[in-house]
Design an enzyme around this catalytic site. Structure first.
Site, PDB file in Angstrom:
ATOM      1  N   LYS A 158       0.838  -1.209   0.000  1.00 42.41           N
ATOM      2  CA  LYS A 158       0.000   0.000   0.000  1.00 42.41           C
ATOM      3  C   LYS A 158       0.867   1.251   0.000  1.00 42.41           C
ATOM      4  CE  LYS A 158      -4.115  -1.713   2.381  1.00 42.41           C
ATOM      5  NZ  LYS A 158      -5.023  -1.526   3.529  1.00 42.41           N
ATOM      6  N   TYR A 202      -3.013  -9.598   3.324  1.00 42.92           N
ATOM      7  CA  TYR A 202      -4.202  -9.302   2.516  1.00 42.92           C
ATOM      8  C   TYR A 202      -5.409 -10.030   3.097  1.00 42.92           C
ATOM      9  CZ  TYR A 202      -7.367  -9.071  -1.485  1.00 42.92           C
ATOM     10  OH  TYR A 202      -8.461  -8.847  -2.286  1.00 42.92           O
ATOM     11  N   HIS A 208     -16.512  -3.656   4.381  1.00 43.08           N
ATOM     12  CA  HIS A 208     -16.063  -2.307   4.727  1.00 43.08           C
ATOM     13  C   HIS A 208     -17.141  -1.712   5.627  1.00 43.08           C
ATOM     14  CE1 HIS A 208     -14.754   1.990   3.437  1.00 43.08           C
ATOM     15  NE2 HIS A 208     -15.619   2.082   4.422  1.00 43.08           N
ATOM     16  N   LYS A 237     -18.127   4.091  -3.796  1.00 43.50           N
ATOM     17  CA  LYS A 237     -19.275   3.478  -3.136  1.00 43.50           C
ATOM     18  C   LYS A 237     -20.520   3.672  -3.988  1.00 43.50           C
ATOM     19  CE  LYS A 237     -17.086   4.419   1.241  1.00 43.50           C
ATOM     20  NZ  LYS A 237     -16.830   5.479   2.236  1.00 43.50           N
ATOM     21  N   GLU A 275     -12.641   4.011   9.440  1.00 47.05           N
ATOM     22  CA  GLU A 275     -12.962   2.906   8.531  1.00 47.05           C
ATOM     23  C   GLU A 275     -12.295   1.628   8.991  1.00 47.05           C
ATOM     24  OE1 GLU A 275     -13.189   5.362   4.293  1.00 47.05           O
ATOM     25  OE2 GLU A 275     -11.668   3.822   4.566  1.00 47.05           O
ATOM     26  N   GLU A 288      -8.513   3.338   7.780  1.00 43.33           N
ATOM     27  CA  GLU A 288      -8.210   4.756   7.600  1.00 43.33           C
ATOM     28  C   GLU A 288      -9.124   5.574   8.495  1.00 43.33           C
ATOM     29  OE1 GLU A 288      -8.650   6.073   3.527  1.00 43.33           O
ATOM     30  OE2 GLU A 288      -7.491   4.380   2.778  1.00 43.33           O
ATOM     31  N   ARG A 292     -13.400  14.308   7.550  1.00 45.30           N
ATOM     32  CA  ARG A 292     -14.375  15.170   6.867  1.00 45.30           C
ATOM     33  C   ARG A 292     -15.782  14.622   7.090  1.00 45.30           C
ATOM     34  NH1 ARG A 292     -12.418  11.426   3.115  1.00 45.30           N
ATOM     35  NH2 ARG A 292     -14.099  10.131   2.291  1.00 45.30           N
ATOM     36  N   ARG A 336     -26.630   6.010  -4.324  1.00 45.19           N
ATOM     37  CA  ARG A 336     -26.027   7.161  -5.012  1.00 45.19           C
ATOM     38  C   ARG A 336     -26.516   7.140  -6.457  1.00 45.19           C
ATOM     39  NH1 ARG A 336     -19.851   8.113  -2.973  1.00 45.19           N
ATOM     40  NH2 ARG A 336     -20.169   7.554  -0.792  1.00 45.19           N
TER      41      ARG A 336
END
Ligand code: MV4
Length: 446
Positions: A158, A202, A208, A237, A275, A288, A292, A336
């Site tokens: 990563k 991994y 998630h 997403k 997350e 992470e 925001r 979305r």
């Protein structure tokens, strides 16, 4: 409390922030590029300032232009929304230097969370579960091969400056390490100007699941439960829901505690998201921290009955939070709606919306800046609307979403509505049986 907030964003989130400001009696300033001069945020804000041409780098990403707009309008705070400058260390710092309150994280928090290897080290120290892997950055491919022998294949490389999957490589066996190393490094360097790489075990087919948190200027922090964002395509997403169908009360307590630890470790002020990846055994790992407000904050608002933008503004103005956690009382799902053609590789479909009718009724919420006659510019992301439904149970929420999608008329551009309609009828989705690999096998075209 602030007297005037400048919204350094566009589209639905700019409108979302303006709405809350109005309800709080706070004046608003919209900034806009020439592509957005006829947009609803410009129309509904108390004042509007043009900050440049359509290209983002010269308008919504121009710190100088936005600060100038704040100075001439006398705004005492800036809300950055999501994307653009919302997690920009320099912008947060420049706001501070100009005596304008940045409604978001402090520069050092943005820097500390933006560098993933640093963020991970902070979380390990705080006792937050992290994925086994290298201690900090790897110096060369030799060290990568050595570390992989301990971590065991498959491993993932990563980019420390990454996020969104850039500079990420899964490595299944030692023979593939050299190529993966070279390409991850090269991709990270080109994308971020930083080619630092670290390694993790991994995790195959994880979920998630993220925890919404809030912290105040006095060191208090709480969590506001989870959102399941497993259904993604190319790290975008597509749909989010809360509660997660995979959640248990016990897991929520454990993840909530870990998220609060994460918030307290950085003395987090404002609302944020931690997350996690969750494996099939319900073991979870920090991935992470987002400093925001997120696109999917809406579903949390619905199930805990709270305005998160209002909370964000109050915390920035120095209000104390109670410190108690919030738990979902309902089930909410957000689709979305993007101007994209789901039958053509989700290719963007900008252009004029020739006819528009949005669904309504009990438990249906639409967050959008779209209207009949609106021209979707090609310069920005393709999300045009968020359709959120809330009901007592997941089953009822799915039925309501199906009904709402059927009522939603958007003509003139292609949208993701037909994709969501197929998703609502998918057996695995309906059973809550999905991971981040869901889209690899979902056959929505037939
Ligand atoms: C992982 C992973 C499996 N194992 N890390 C993708 C974006 C970046 N923020 C982290 N990502 C992942 N990290 C380990 N050790 C799988 C992913 C991943 C993923 C994560 C969340 C949501 C969707 C995803 C899709 C592909 C890969």
């Amino acid at each position: 409390m602030f007297k005037k907030i400048l919204i350094a964003n566009r589209g639905e989130i700019a409108l979302r922030v303006i709405r809350t400001c109005k309800e709080m009696g706070i004046k608003t300033v919209a900034v806009y590029s020439t592509a957005d001069k006829d947009s609803l945020p410009v129309r509904f804000a108390d004042e509007a300032v043009c900050i440049g041409p359509p290209v983002s780098s010269k308008s919504y990403l121009s710190i100088a232009n936005i600060i100038a707009a704040a100075e001439i309008t006398n705004a005492d705070a800036i809300h950055p929304g999501y994307g653009f400058l919302s997690e920009n260390e320099k912008f947060s710092k420049v706001c501070q230097e100009h005596g304008i309150k940045f409604i978001g994280a402090l520069p050092e928090q943005i820097a500390g969370m933006g560098d993933k290897a640093t963020a991970k080290a902070t979380m390990i120290s705080a006792g937050v579960p992290c994925i086994p892997g290298s201690v900090g950055l790897l110096k060369d491919v030799k060290e990568a091969i050595k570390t992989a022998l301990v971590v065991k294949y498959p491993v993932i490389l990563k980019a420390t400056a990454g996020g969104g999957g850039k500079g990420m490589r899964i490595v299944w066996k030692e023979e593939d390490m050299q190529n993966a190393w070279d390409s991850a490094r090269q991709e990270a360097g080109a994308a971020f100007g930083n080619d630092g790489i670290y390694m993790e075990k991994y995790i195959e087919e994880p979920r998630h699941i993220e925890i919404q948190i809030a912290g105040d200027q006095f060191g208090n922090a709480c969590h506001l439960s989870e959102r399941d964002c497993s259904i993604q395509r190319r790290h975008q997403k597509l749909i989010e829901e809360t509660p997660s169908p995979f959640m248990t009360e016990e897991l929520r307590e454990r993840m909530g505690d870990a998220a609060i630890k994460a918030a307290k470790a950085v003395r987090y002020e404002g609302v944020g998201t931690v997350e996690f990846l969750v494996d099939k055994n319900r073991d979870f790992y920090f991935m992470e921290m987002n400093t925001r407000i997120q696109v999917e904050h809406t579903i949390t608002e619905e199930v805990i009955n709270y305005d998160l933008i209002k909370e964000q503004i109050k915390i920035a103005a120095g209000h104390k939070i109670s410190g108690k956690n919030y738990y979902p009382k309902m089930h909410a799902i957000q689709c979305r709606i993007n101007a994209e053609d789901p039958f053509n590789d989700f290719r963007p479909s900008p252009g004029k919306i020739t006819s528009y009718h949005s669904p309504g009724g009990h438990g249906v919420r639409i967050d959008t800046h779209a209207y009949a006659g609106y021209v979707i510019p090609s310069n920005y992301d393709s999300m045009i609307s968020k359709l959120i439904v809330t009901a007592q149970t997941r089953e009822e929420a799915i039925l309501k979403m199906k009904r709402a999608l059927d009522e939603y008329i958007i003509e003139g551009v292609k949208t993701t509505i037909p994709f969501h309609q197929k998703l609502m009828d998918n057996k695995d989705f309906r059973e809550g049986n999905f991971t981040t690999a869901f889209m690899e096998t979902f056959d929505y075209k037939s």
